[in-house]
Design a protein around this motif. Sequence first.
Motif, mmCIF file in Angstrom:
data_model
loop_
_atom_site.group_PDB
_atom_site.id
_atom_site.type_symbol
_atom_site.label_atom_id
_atom_site.label_comp_id
_atom_site.label_asym_id
_atom_site.label_seq_id
_atom_site.Cartn_x
_atom_site.Cartn_y
_atom_site.Cartn_z
ATOM 1 N N GLY A 85 -0.195 -1.900 13.825
ATOM 2 C CA GLY A 85 0.174 -2.504 12.481
ATOM 3 C C GLY A 85 1.599 -2.025 12.000
ATOM 4 O O GLY A 85 2.256 -2.081 10.597
ATOM 5 N N ILE A 86 2.182 -0.775 11.825
ATOM 6 C CA ILE A 86 3.052 0.063 11.288
ATOM 7 C C ILE A 86 4.940 -1.037 12.029
ATOM 8 O O ILE A 86 5.464 -0.639 11.357
ATOM 9 C CB ILE A 86 3.069 0.871 11.552
ATOM 10 C CG1 ILE A 86 1.835 2.048 11.120
ATOM 11 C CG2 ILE A 86 4.781 2.116 11.017
ATOM 12 C CD1 ILE A 86 1.757 3.365 10.942
ATOM 13 N N GLY A 87 4.668 -1.091 13.629
ATOM 14 C CA GLY A 87 5.397 -0.893 13.828
ATOM 15 C C GLY A 87 7.052 -0.128 14.681
ATOM 16 O O GLY A 87 8.172 -1.465 14.151
ATOM 17 N N GLY A 88 6.868 0.695 13.925
ATOM 18 C CA GLY A 88 7.485 1.451 13.544
ATOM 19 C C GLY A 88 7.612 3.019 13.765
ATOM 20 O O GLY A 88 5.979 3.840 13.731
ATOM 21 N N PRO A 89 8.533 4.064 13.500
ATOM 22 C CA PRO A 89 8.238 5.392 13.653
ATOM 23 C C PRO A 89 7.341 5.791 12.785
ATOM 24 O O PRO A 89 7.416 5.301 11.662
ATOM 25 C CB PRO A 89 9.509 6.230 14.384
ATOM 26 C CG PRO A 89 10.199 5.332 12.951
ATOM 27 C CD PRO A 89 9.304 4.355 14.132
#
Length: 258
Positions: A85-89
């Motif tokens: 669910g973070i969608g990035g680093p």
Amino acid sequence: MTMLMGEDGPRRLVRAFPLARGRRAGGGGAGAPDGPGGPRKVHRNDWVRSRPASAVRAGLQRVLLTPLMRAELRIDVRGVELLDGIGGPAVIVANHSSHLDTPVLLDALGPRRRRRVAVAAAADYFFDVWWRSAPSGLVIGTFPLERRGGRGANASSQLLADGWSLVIFPEGGRSYTGEVRPFKKGAAYLALEAGVPVVPVALRGTFEAMPPRQNWPSKGRPRISVTFGEPLHGRPGERAGDFTPRIEEAVAKLLANS
């Protein structure tokens, strides 16, 4: 981190993995401490994050890392889906008490999630000569982390900017008692500077499975648990000195409940 360049038998495999040698790891930056003759050369291995090298690393981890970990250990993984669910680093932080911590954590992430993950390794040990920096980067995806820390542009912040997640052990080295040591501020600073979340992780059982000065996991496939927690975000105006205790508390709670 140690390597079995000259040893026979299967132990060469496990010690060939860079497992973030505790007493040599530490803060943030891409250099190494200055020696008596001036700054030491750091052999950067940026090429290991190229597309061809990443493909080779994925294959090596699939045919070497995962089978080895599963043959020697029973690994229970909880909460890893929280990363989706973070969608990035992100900056992934965990307690550190064994050479097993890095390969166990990478195995727990799974092939898809670890594809763009870089692991911090001490610049003054693993990057002082090319024949350590090259294989550790190719197999594990290590990057140089300076023990002294430091701010501004460095390998860590550049990797985050390029979309790579980082694995950092904020204790600055392995615990030789199994007890969690105070966290250093480097991971919190990097996350705040880059505006990315911190993912706390609790590793339980690695110390018992392969404590310091032991070079192979104990017999009987010891059980290890890897528990991922909810991502932590920096608050407006929060400093690394305030964020770090929140990260440390999150890891401690995960350990208590794992």
